[in-house]
Design a protein around this motif. Structure first.
Motif, short mmCIF file in Angstrom:
data_model
loop_
_atom_site.label_atom_id
_atom_site.label_comp_id
_atom_site.label_asym_id
_atom_site.label_seq_id
_atom_site.Cartn_x
_atom_site.Cartn_y
_atom_site.Cartn_z
N GLU A 105 0.91 -1.08 -0.21
CA GLU A 105 0.16 -0.03 -0.07
C GLU A 105 0.99 1.26 0.19
OE1 GLU A 105 -3.06 2.14 3.19
OE2 GLU A 105 -3.06 -0.19 3.04
N GLY A 106 0.52 2.17 -0.76
CA GLY A 106 1.36 3.49 -0.93
C GLY A 106 2.26 3.44 -2.06
N GLU A 223 -5.04 -0.36 -7.60
CA GLU A 223 -6.08 0.34 -7.13
C GLU A 223 -6.74 -0.01 -5.95
OE1 GLU A 223 -9.12 3.88 -8.58
OE2 GLU A 223 -8.76 2.10 -9.95
N ARG A 224 -7.38 -1.14 -5.86
CA ARG A 224 -8.06 -1.66 -4.79
C ARG A 224 -7.16 -1.74 -3.43
NH1 ARG A 224 -10.80 -4.70 -8.87
NH2 ARG A 224 -9.46 -6.69 -8.43
N ARG A 225 -5.65 -1.79 -3.87
CA ARG A 225 -4.87 -2.07 -2.72
C ARG A 225 -4.22 -0.59 -2.44
NH1 ARG A 225 -1.36 -7.15 -4.39
NH2 ARG A 225 -0.08 -6.23 -2.80
N LYS A 226 -4.72 0.23 -2.97
CA LYS A 226 -4.26 1.73 -2.68
C LYS A 226 -2.52 1.84 -3.12
CE LYS A 226 -7.19 2.67 1.11
NZ LYS A 226 -7.40 3.02 2.64
N ILE A 227 -2.29 1.07 -4.48
CA ILE A 227 -1.27 1.12 -5.16
C ILE A 227 -1.32 1.89 -6.56
CG2 ILE A 227 0.77 -0.19 -6.11
CD1 ILE A 227 0.05 -2.29 -4.04
N THR A 228 -0.59 2.87 -6.74
CA THR A 228 -0.74 3.58 -7.99
C THR A 228 0.13 2.95 -9.17
OG1 THR A 228 -1.00 5.59 -6.87
CG2 THR A 228 -0.38 5.74 -9.19
#
Length: 313
Positions: A105-106, A223-228
């Motif tokens: 994440e991030g 995206e669902r894991r908050k990864i760009t």
């Protein structure tokens, strides 16, 4: 019914056991192919597990480590930056699976697949064997779809291993720095500014839409894991391009239309002059890598609409 199930299980074991024994024998032979560029993927998976986040992660074929200066990215964006590219012949599904397993994440992932990954399937299963070796962290990244190819290439890989037994493995890692990029100083070795035997054809009909769709599906999961996930065209020697300007522009436009993620480095900027290429039509010199890296940094900033990423730990 129970007897039928037992028979089916016994049949499955009987079929699978010889394969398991064969793979065990193959892996038991000393790994003198472990010095290849494909085998650098082993320490790239280590980097993914040991580097604290948030990270900017560059992924592609060999053009990625030859075209990215991770220390410069880390300094300008104030975050950890690593490069996990090894060779395009590991195939796009492998890289996407590896990132799926190890990204956090991030993270910001910059995908820069080479020309061969945009125009078809480029997986060389013997090189996948070389990359994986006996490393469970790499084997964890192998897509299920690779298993038939791994089995069918096992004999040819055995021959390569046996041929390499009398020699040392060598160490391709010597060219790489601690962040996964190539830190060896590089000047152009190309007499004519490009490799004539490796033309680059950006004709739009050659674009392999399936791989772009794979990237879109991957980006949705991330995206669902908050990864760009961002996209950059990989470096390409302008002198080696055999398609005309209109065809090349159509190729780039079509690719960008199919992609559902930001394109931070367009093909027009990724194509560079021959003087910036080291020993192939996609490996940059030290100077070329610095230019490409600055373009990537500018693109990341624009895409994220911030001047810096969260502070590294």
């Amino acid at each position: 019914m129970a007897r039928y199930i037992k028979k089916m299980l016994a049949l499955a074991v009987a079929v699978a056991l010889p394969f398991a024994i064969w793979i065990g024998v193959l892996l038991a032979i000393p790994d003198h192919r472990g010095g290849s560029i494909a085998a650098t993927i082993r320490y790239k998976t280590d980097l993914l597990q040991s580097t604290e986040g948030p990270r900017v992660i560059f992924a592609g074929g060999s053009s990625s480590p030859y075209g990215t200066v991770c220390a410069e990215v880390a300094q300008q964006l104030d975050c950890n930056a690593i490069c996990v590219g090894a060779t395009a012949y590991l195939g796009l599904p492998f890289y996407l699976r590896m990132l799926e397993v190890y990204a956090e994440e991030g993270d910001v992932i910059v995908l820069a697949p080479e020309y061969s990954l945009l125009t078809g399937e480029s997986t060389d299963y013997s090189l996948v064997w070389e990359g994986a070796g006996q490393d469970p962290d790499v084997w964890r990244c192998l897509p299920v779809s690779y298993l038939p190819g791994m089995f069918s290439s096992s004999v040819s890989y055995l021959k390569l291993k046996l041929e390499a037994l009398p020699y040392g493995a060598g160490d391709y890692n010597e060219a790489f720095g601690p962040l996964g990029d190539v830190t060896l100083y590089r000047e152009s070795m190309l007499e004519n500014g490009y490799v004539s035997g490796d033309p680059i054809d950006f004709s739009p009909e050659r674009l392999y839409a399936e791989n772009l769709e794979r990237i879109n599906r991957f980006a949705e999961k991330m995206e669902r894991r908050k990864i760009t996930v961002l996209f950059a065209f990989a470096p390409a020697d302008r002198l080696a391009v055999v398609s005309d300007e209109e065809e090349t522009a159509d190729f780039a436009q079509r690719a960008e239309e199919l992609l559902e993620i930001p394109v931070i480095l367009p093909l027009s900027k990724a194509m560079m002059e021959g003087a910036y290429f080291y020993n192939s039509n996609n490996h940059l010199t030290t100077e070329g890598a610095q230019i490409n890296t600055q373009n990537l940094i500018d693109g990341i900033r624009t895409a994220l609409r911030v001047q810096t990423l969260p502070e590294r730990k």
